[in-house]
Motif scaffolding. Structure first.
Motif, mmCIF file in Angstrom:
data_model
loop_
_atom_site.group_PDB
_atom_site.id
_atom_site.type_symbol
_atom_site.label_atom_id
_atom_site.label_comp_id
_atom_site.label_asym_id
_atom_site.label_seq_id
_atom_site.Cartn_x
_atom_site.Cartn_y
_atom_site.Cartn_z
ATOM 1 N N GLU A 191 33.359 84.081 -35.200
ATOM 2 C CA GLU A 191 34.412 83.547 -34.327
ATOM 3 C C GLU A 191 34.481 82.026 -34.334
ATOM 4 O O GLU A 191 35.390 81.448 -33.762
ATOM 5 N N ASN A 192 33.493 81.388 -34.916
ATOM 6 C CA ASN A 192 33.478 79.922 -35.030
ATOM 7 C C ASN A 192 33.450 79.217 -33.672
ATOM 8 O O ASN A 192 34.009 78.127 -33.511
ATOM 9 N N ILE A 193 32.803 79.837 -32.694
ATOM 10 C CA ILE A 193 32.624 79.206 -31.378
ATOM 11 C C ILE A 193 31.248 78.548 -31.333
ATOM 12 O O ILE A 193 30.281 79.060 -31.892
ATOM 13 N N MET A 205 48.082 84.157 -29.588
ATOM 14 C CA MET A 205 48.101 82.788 -30.086
ATOM 15 C C MET A 205 46.835 82.551 -30.909
ATOM 16 O O MET A 205 45.786 83.123 -30.630
ATOM 17 N N PRO A 206 46.919 81.718 -31.920
ATOM 18 C CA PRO A 206 45.728 81.447 -32.743
ATOM 19 C C PRO A 206 44.581 80.881 -31.907
ATOM 20 O O PRO A 206 44.755 79.919 -31.156
ATOM 21 N N ASP A 207 43.454 81.518 -31.984
ATOM 22 C CA ASP A 207 42.223 80.999 -31.387
ATOM 23 C C ASP A 207 41.062 81.570 -32.184
ATOM 24 O O ASP A 207 41.259 82.216 -33.211
ATOM 25 N N ASP A 208 39.857 81.354 -31.702
ATOM 26 C CA ASP A 208 38.691 81.731 -32.503
ATOM 27 C C ASP A 208 38.409 83.223 -32.496
ATOM 28 O O ASP A 208 37.511 83.679 -33.201
ATOM 29 N N GLY A 209 39.151 83.994 -31.687
ATOM 30 C CA GLY A 209 39.004 85.442 -31.717
ATOM 31 C C GLY A 209 40.199 86.144 -32.306
ATOM 32 O O GLY A 209 40.139 87.319 -32.657
ATOM 33 N N TYR A 210 41.307 85.428 -32.414
ATOM 34 C CA TYR A 210 42.547 86.003 -32.935
ATOM 35 C C TYR A 210 42.407 86.392 -34.399
ATOM 36 O O TYR A 210 42.885 87.436 -34.825
ATOM 37 N N CYS A 211 41.747 85.542 -35.150
ATOM 38 C CA CYS A 211 41.562 85.828 -36.569
ATOM 39 C C CYS A 211 40.256 85.188 -37.039
ATOM 40 O O CYS A 211 40.076 83.979 -36.914
ATOM 41 N N TRP A 212 39.356 86.010 -37.547
ATOM 42 C CA TRP A 212 38.127 85.460 -38.106
ATOM 43 C C TRP A 212 38.433 84.848 -39.467
ATOM 44 O O TRP A 212 39.019 85.497 -40.333
#
Length: 433
Positions: free
Chosen positions: A171-173, A245-252
């Motif tokens: 998730e890049n968090i 909306m694009p975020d760190d869980g929307y698309c790995w």
């Protein structure tokens, strides 16, 4: 681990409960200054309780601490001491030549064995691969990274203030809490097994990772200000459920390909988060002690966070009631953990006084015999803290009035260790298929 914090109990009930559980004279833990029994927050030790010690004394304690982690085998070369008396010149030279001929081959052989790098066994390979995971998860501007297919990413995190650190997963968090715990454990492993890291050629590798992590931790709060820290950045990036909306869980995706704006979160309270960051900075300061300026910078940052923890209005878990990926169920274990590491890092008995505070010990619930509290994790530092403090008691020894409380910790640690053994039936072991 328990998810609720018990209401504060009175001094008498706490002491009675602990004494009953451990069959140990807990009441014997009496400081000469009775104000110690009134302490509620271990980070609010009154100056009267702190024994005035000159700087040289703290440095002496530090030297003993570091020597306890640097016990290296010595090679005895076997050359006898000069004996008094009159020797004939020929006899002396003959004896000396004989000693050299006998001992030099032995010493050379021992020396070669001492510095010989072991072959790459499975454990050495596993260690290297485990460390490469951290390299693969690095965020920021990468220079000479050991994972060649990773590039620069997250260069605008926090408006440029929060560049660096590690991504948690796909998730890049970036979470500060588990990052700090990871750096503490890596630093501890270097302190205990630095010679093994060197033997496998991974010492520079692991210390690079630790420096990368603690450098980021220093960015998550104002570590250089003369004012009390007002907030800590706890997270960069977000993964919302059912987000459109694009975020760190929307698309790995690869972090190098992220183009959307990443949000970040900060907290104004939470001794759990601050306590783990203190432990990370303090333990790393020992790893980098030979770099005096950097080591002092890390200690200064850790002590700034002590001020953050001292305000009563900030005494709640950093996640509050939110359901976070890395929830914290309590903060008293981090207070004990942080105080122990600060004593190791500074030799200042003020921190040992905090770590052996009777009220703090009761609040950690370590005497409750709750099995989940006896397992070390990012959310529970009790086993690690007790091991650190017991190590202090056994190897270094401590003066009155700390010995009695450390003996109690030692007793609890023994019970924890026994609980890991199958025959005691405390913890159930499950075999993975």
């Amino acid at each position: 681990m328990a998810t609720e914090i018990d209401e504060e109990k009175s001094d008498s009930s706490s002491s009675s409960h602990l004494s009953e559980e451990l069959s140990f004279p807990f009441e014997s833990y009496q400081l000469e200054n009775q104000k110690a029994k009134l302490l509620i927050n271990p980070f609010e030790v009154e100056r009267e309780l702190v024994y005035p010690r000159p700087k040289a004394h703290y440095e002496g304690v530090l030297d003993r601490i570091m020597k306890s982690w640097k016990r290296k085998p010595e090679i005895k070369r076997g050359v006898p001491k000069h004996r008094k008396g009159k020797w004939l010149a020929f006899g002396f030279l003959f004896l000396l030549l004989l000693i050299v001929l006998i001992t030099v081959p032995i010493v050379t052989q021992k020396s070669k064995r001492a510095v010989e790098v072991p072959r790459a066994d499975n454990y050495s390979i596993a260690l290297k691969q485990a460390l490469l995971f951290f390299d693969a998860q690095k965020s920021g501007h990468l220079v000479h990274n050991r994972v060649p297919w990773r590039g620069d990413s997250g260069l605008h995190d926090g408006g440029g203030r929060l560049v660096g650190g590690f991504y948690d997963g796909g998730e890049n968090i970036k979470y500060t809490f588990p990052t700090a715990f990871s750096m503490t454990m890596l630093s501890w492993s270097v302190l205990e097994f630095g010679h093994h890291y060197r033997a496998t050629g991974e010492y520079d590798h692991v210390t690079e990772i630790i420096r990368w992590g603690v450098d980021y931790i220093l960015k998550t709060f104002d570590s250089t200000s003369n004012y009390t820290v007002s907030h800590i950045y706890s997270q960069v990036g977000v993964a919302k459920s059912n987000s459109t909306m694009p975020d760190d869980g929307y698309c790995w995706q690869r972090p190098e390909d992220v183009t959307y704006r990443r949000s970040y979160e900060s907290v104004i309270g939470g001794p759990d988060l601050a306590g783990e960051m203190i432990a990370a900075l303090a333990s790393a300061s020992l790893v980098f002690r030979e770099d005096e300026l950097y080591s002092r910078q890390l200690i200064k940052g850790a002590e700034k966070l002590v001020e953050f923890c001292s305000l009563p209005e900030r005494h709640y878990t950093y996640t509050g009631q939110k359901n976070k990926a890395y929830n914290s169920s309590d903060f008293h274990d981090e207070e004990l953990w942080a105080a122990a590491w600060l004593f190791y890092a500074t030799g200042n008995y003020e921190y040992l006084s905090r770590a052996t505070n009777e009220r703090l010990a009761a609040k950690t619930k370590l005497f409750s015999r709750t099995p989940s509290l006896w397992i070390l994790s990012y959310d529970n530092k009790l086993p690690g803290a007790l091991l650190l403090l017991t190590r202090l008691r056994i190897i270094l020894g401590v003066p009155y009035p700390f010995e009695d409380m450390l003996q109690i910790y030692h007793k609890v640690l023994e019970k924890m260790m026994c609980s890991y053994m199958h025959q005691y039936g405390v913890l159930s072991l499950q075999k993975e298929d």
